[in-house]
Design an enzyme around this catalytic site. Structure first.
Site, PDB file in Angstrom:
ATOM      1  N   GLY A   1       2.887  86.420 -13.359  1.00 27.18           N
ATOM      2  CA  GLY A   1       4.226  86.968 -13.363  1.00 27.18           C
ATOM      3  C   GLY A   1       4.861  85.557 -13.566  1.00 27.18           C
ATOM      4  CB  ALA A   2       6.567  83.245 -12.660  1.00 25.34           C
TER       5      ALA A   2
ATOM      6  CG  HIS B   1       4.990  77.405  -5.430  1.00 24.12           C
ATOM      7  ND1 HIS B   1       3.976  77.329  -4.610  1.00 24.12           N
ATOM      8  CD2 HIS B   1       5.081  78.778  -5.969  1.00 24.12           C
ATOM      9  CE1 HIS B   1       3.519  78.467  -4.226  1.00 24.12           C
ATOM     10  NE2 HIS B   1       4.033  79.401  -5.208  1.00 24.12           N
TER      11      HIS B   1
ATOM     12  CD  GLU C   1       0.547  80.959  -4.872  1.00 24.26           C
ATOM     13  OE1 GLU C   1       1.647  81.529  -4.750  1.00 24.26           O
ATOM     14  OE2 GLU C   1       0.303  80.054  -5.660  1.00 24.26           O
TER      15      GLU C   1
ATOM     16  CD  GLU D   1       2.794  77.549  -8.515  1.00 22.52           C
ATOM     17  OE1 GLU D   1       1.963  77.324  -7.645  1.00 22.52           O
ATOM     18  OE2 GLU D   1       3.106  78.556  -9.106  1.00 22.52           O
ATOM     19  CG  ASN D   2       3.639  75.342 -15.205  1.00 29.24           C
ATOM     20  OD1 ASN D   2       2.382  75.341 -14.938  1.00 29.24           O
ATOM     21  ND2 ASN D   2       4.056  76.127 -16.060  1.00 29.24           N
TER      22      ASN D   2
ATOM     23  CG  HIS E   1       6.871  83.061  -5.166  1.00 27.03           C
ATOM     24  ND1 HIS E   1       6.284  83.721  -4.347  1.00 27.03           N
ATOM     25  CD2 HIS E   1       6.058  82.397  -5.936  1.00 27.03           C
ATOM     26  CE1 HIS E   1       5.067  83.183  -4.076  1.00 27.03           C
ATOM     27  NE2 HIS E   1       4.791  82.449  -5.324  1.00 27.03           N
ATOM     28  CD  GLU E   2       6.277  80.996  -9.401  1.00 24.77           C
ATOM     29  OE1 GLU E   2       5.813  80.150  -9.412  1.00 24.77           O
ATOM     30  OE2 GLU E   2       5.924  82.359  -9.206  1.00 24.77           O
TER      31      GLU E   2
END
EC number: 3.4.11.-
Length: 932
Positions: A346-347, A386, A405, A349-350, A382-383
């Site tokens: 879905g995505a 991170h 997570e 977090e780079n 959410h991302e």
């Protein structure tokens, strides 16, 4: 251990409550979280599938003889920095292949004497230098040993260099490698995404490195603890833009028709957080956060249509919230977020360049729904969580993935709540995450959060790990740019407890939390108000199942319980061996703040039911969520099925979303078990009776469906009212749906259906219709340029009751020109959710398992949802035997990241058979009488 229970002192007690009481929620998120299942999961009306998987040990014991036979890197070498150059070709070569070329130089330090260099490399063609696959040199006047031989190990994905002499401890060396890889459409590593704009095919080179795909892009020490600094250069075609983790610092066009873009060196980081993208995308940007560059990238048409505006508007506030929450400044010079046409997760977090599915980042102000908007907010939250917890401080190995997570899954609600304070996001955590955790962790085949490192080795096992924990601000500062294990977190939480006045706990954080993280499952807490006694027991879906995983804690927990009783609101203190009794009602685990289920003596159940039916507003969410949910989860024979169903009778008076949604999600089990039996008619009649007042309520407050409810969750409950009313046969509902859809078909360029209602209307209209309705949806699906609209239509087309249409649709999932690879498995699941489509999807999967596994199953962390999604309705002995035969017939093919999901499907089917056998007659009788 003795049966000791604790009740939390204060919801707002800072770190302790976050670390112990709210941690129960985070533990639930750990178990519910399947990497970007969570983020592929839609909000109301999105029609998304779900899944949960946990790690499983190797099927066969493998004893490595040599260091390169092991999946883990030796501890003799530590990377310091990389210099990586990549050149993706966005046109096919003479063989029809899209390729990329590149070279890398990794500086590493020898910390233990060795004559071996072992580094990850997978599916790369390496240049041969005088008979060897790499060049080795020393730094600071160090002489490097000569290479004796070099080779690739396919099984463990290693490049091995055997040296003629040993590397010197403390010395630093440089390993130089040139390589070529395929820019394939497999959604892994450095891969190819395609889309069409204005009739022109466009190609994007993009990446997904988590968990073990950086090695497909360039040779590297591809483990999370092997952090290093990365200096990146990308060669790319003129007219395209290159992006990476760092901010671009130079862009030179030489004599060739290419541009050379270099990026600032990254912070010290793990390989799985790297990102490389080349596209013709455009961006919008903001510099409001202390001159931090924030950019949203997407297809030009999407940006022109202002689909990126909302993401840009919420990103800055969410980053500011986290900076205050973590007490740590965002550590990078820019924050890029990009929406990709093809993306398996879905995505992701780079660090500095977060990648998303288009549905998770883009919001069209005209076409998208409230649910789409909420999803964008929560996924971004959410991302970005991170960026600190996961990226700044990183797990040492994948067995502790829950450190990343689960915590991000918890604070995403806090970040989203800050960005949109009127949405009541923190209430929804229970619906979207807690109950999913209960479902999987009630299985005998569940798994502790913290498993042993040796249980997580190869890429498929790593992919199964996608699961959490709480944090402490000093924890982030201490381990910045470094790696940790879960015990480090407990140490820092303990320090916070000891340094916070007014907090006392009778056990250490280690003692309390180890029971939740080192053993699987959760308890059901039984309160007998007649005697005051409190007891606990390991809750299992099937109480007769055998738990073959021993626990040093004997499946007992230290349980933080919030409770209330008549006239006394929310008791919030630590309770040790105290009694809970009284002549009036008692309710424990209010707001479902603890990760456990609750049972009472029959007298207290009777008092709660009376309250629910006479004055259900008196305690609002606590009653609805803990009472109704706990009673409906009655698999364990703890309470009777009829008592559980009785808690739903008050619903005809209920107008609020969260209680309705909670009950509907739990009643869905009854629908799945009985919608192919004679019970379903009585069930349908009962739900029709209960939903009719809600349907009429929304008809009234929306002026006969011409206005939108003002409240955020009211808009969601309107979706429930229409969707359930139509499926249960409420008069006027189907005609309403058909009329809207027919009007759209007659004026295709003007859609009269409100975005909030599109998923429900599309699905229902296609279910009630035939080929004409389906073909119209397919035409609109192929032509839409809004990802959320395409997602709704794709789910809705699985709702048809026409078998040949469903079979044709199944075949489409194997053709990437019709259904994108990223959407193939979820489309099959949508079809399986349809009672008519279930046997078709099951036959389809069995007939094509080998192909599907090769395409999606070896490492994809969302693959397990395919098995769990298709088998949800399985409840007969025949289906159980089919499932077991499917497992036996395909052992030679394998199940990859779906291995445990298959075992859980067998366990769930066994439990379903028992439950249906024991309850079918009384359920039929109850629904028949209650529907009169």
């Amino acid at each position: 251990m003795g049966k000791v229970y604790y009740i939390s002192k204060n919801v707002g007690l800072g770190l302790l409550v976050l670390g112990v009481s709210a941690l129960a929620t985070i533990i639930a998120l750990s178990i519910a979280y399947d990497k970007e299942k969570a983020k592929n999961q839609g909000r109301p009306g999105d029609g998304a599938a779900d899944s949960t998987s946990m790690p499983t040990p190797p099927a066969t014991l493998f004893t490595p003889k040599e260091p390169w036979d092991r999946y883990r890197l030796p501890d003799s070498l530590v990377p310091v920095s990389y210099n990586v150059t990549l050149w993706p070709r966005l046109e096919p070569n003479a063989d029809g292949l899209y390729i990329f070329t590149g070279h890398s130089a990794v500086v590493f330090k020898c910390v233990k004497e060795t004559d071996l260099i072992i580094i990850h490399s997978n599916k790369l063609n390496l240049t041969n230098f005088h008979g060897h696959l790499a060049k080795l040199s020393g730094l600071d006047e160090v002489t490097a040993p000569t290479i004796q031989k070099s080779w690739l190990v396919v099984k463990t994905e290693f490049l091995v260099l055997q040296l003629r002499s040993r590397l010197a401890v403390g010395a630093t060396y440089v390993l130089y490698i040139e390589f070529q890889g395929e820019l394939a459409d497999d959604l892994e590593g450095f891969y190819r995404s395609e889309y069409t704009e204005d009739g022109v095919k466009k190609v994007v080179a993009t990446s997904q490195m988590q968990a073990t795909y950086a090695r497909k892009t360039f040779p590297c020490f591809d483990e999370p603890a092997m952090k290093a600094v990365f200096s990146v250069t990308i060669i790319h075609k003129r007219g395209t833009v290159a992006l990476s983790n760092g901010r671009e610092i130079d862009g030179v066009i030489d004599g060739m028709p290419v541009k050379v873009t270099t990026f600032e060196p990254t912070e010290r980081m793990s390989t799985y957080l790297l990102a490389f993208i080349v596209s013709d995308f455009v961006s919008i940007q903001s510099n409001q956060n202390n001159n931090l560059l924030i950019r949203i990238w997407a297809r030009k048409k999407a940006i022109d249509d202002r689909q990126g505006d909302y993401a840009l508007n919420v990103t800055g506030p969410i980053l500011q919230f986290y900076e205050r929450y973590y007490n740590a400044t965002y550590p990078l010079s820019k924050s890029d977020q990009i929406a990709l046409p093809d993306f398996n997760a879905g995505a992701m977090e780079n660090w500095g360049l977060v990648t998303y599915r288009e549905t998770a980042l883009l919001y069209d102000p005209i076409v998208s729904s409230t649910g789409n908007k909420e999803r964008v907010t929560t996924v971004i939250a959410h991302e970005l969580a991170h960026m600190w917890f996961g990226n700044l401080v990183t797990l040492r190995w994948w067995n502790d993935l829950w450190l990343n997570e689960g915590f991000a899954s918890y604070v995403e609600y806090l970040g989203a709540d800050y960005a949109e304070p009127t949405w009541d996001m923190k209430d929804q955590i229970i619906l979207y995450d807690m109950y999913k955790a209960f479902a999987v962790d009630a299985l005998a085949s569940s798994h502790p959060l913290s498993c042993r490192e040796e249980e997580v080795n190869d890429p498929a096992q790593i992919s199964e790990m996608f699961n959490t924990i709480s944090y402490n601000k000093s924890y982030l500062n201490t381990f910045a740019f470094d790696n940790t294990e879960y015990t480090d977190l407990w140490d820092h939480l303990q320090k916070a407890v000891e340094n916070t006045p007014g907090i006392h706990i009778p056990h250490t954080v280690h003692d309390i939390m180890n029971r939740w993280t080192l053993q699987m499952g959760f308890p059901v807490v039984t309160i007998d108000t007649r005697t005051g006694s409190i007891s606990q027991k390991h809750f299992l879906l099937d109480p007769d199942s055998v738990v073959d995983r021993p626990s040093q804690f004997n499946y007992t927990w230290f349980v933080p319980i919030k409770w209330m009783k008549t006239g006394v609101e929310q008791q919030q203190y630590w309770l040790l061996q105290k009694t809970v009794s009284g002549q009036d009602w008692v309710l424990a685990n209010t707001n479902v703040s603890g990760y456990f289920r609750v049972n009472y003596d029959l007298e207290n159940w009777s008092r709660l039911l009376s309250l629910l039916n006479t004055n259900h507003k008196v305690s609002h969410l606590p009653i609805h969520l803990s009472n109704v949910s706990d009673t409906l989860h009655c698999f364990s024979k703890i309470i009777s099925t009829t008592l559980a169903l009785t808690t739903t009778k008050y619903l005809s008076k209920e107008k609020d979303y969260i209680p309705w949604e909670s009950v509907l999600r739990n009643l869905n089990y009854y629908i799945l078990m009985f919608d192919r039996t004679e019970v379903y008619g009585a069930l349908q009649a009962y739900l029709k009776k209960q939903i009719q007042p809600l349907f009429e309520h929304f008809r009234t407050i929306t002026a006969n469906w011409t206005r939108v409810p003002s409240g955020h969750t009211d808009q969601y409950n309107q979706i429930n009212a229409i969707g359930i009313a139509c499926s249960m046969g409420v008069r006027g509902c189907r005609e309403l749906i058909r009329g809207w859809y027919r009007q759209w078909m007659e004026t295709p360029n003007h859609n009269p259906i409100h975005p909030n209602l599109k998923s429900t209307v599309y699905c229902s209209a296609i279910a009630f219709g035939g080929t004409e309705e389906w073909d119209f949806a397919w035409m609109k699906f192929k032509n839409t340029t809004v990802a959320s609209e395409a997602s709704r239509l794709r789910a809705a087309m699985a709702c048809t009751k026409t078998p040949w249409l469903l079979n044709r649709y199944l075949e489409y999932t194997l053709d990437p020109t019709k259904i994108r690879k990223q959407d193939a498995t979820s489309t099959i699941q949508y079809i399986a959710q349809n009672v008519v489509g279930l046997p078709l999807a099951w036959n389809f999967i069995r007939a094509r398992w080998s192909y599907i596994f090769q395409q999606y199953g070896k490492g994809s962390f969302s693959f397990s949802s395919l098995i769990s999604g298709i088998t949800k309705r399985f409840s007969t002995e025949f289906e159980l035997q089919e499932l077991k035969k499917f497992k036996e017939d395909n052992l030679h093919v394998g199940f990859g990241s779906a291995t445990l999901a298959l075992e859980q499907a067998i366990e769930k089917t066994t439990a379903n058979i028992k439950w249906v056998t024991e309850n079918k007659a009384q359920v039929l009788k109850w629904f028949t009488e209650a529907s009169k």
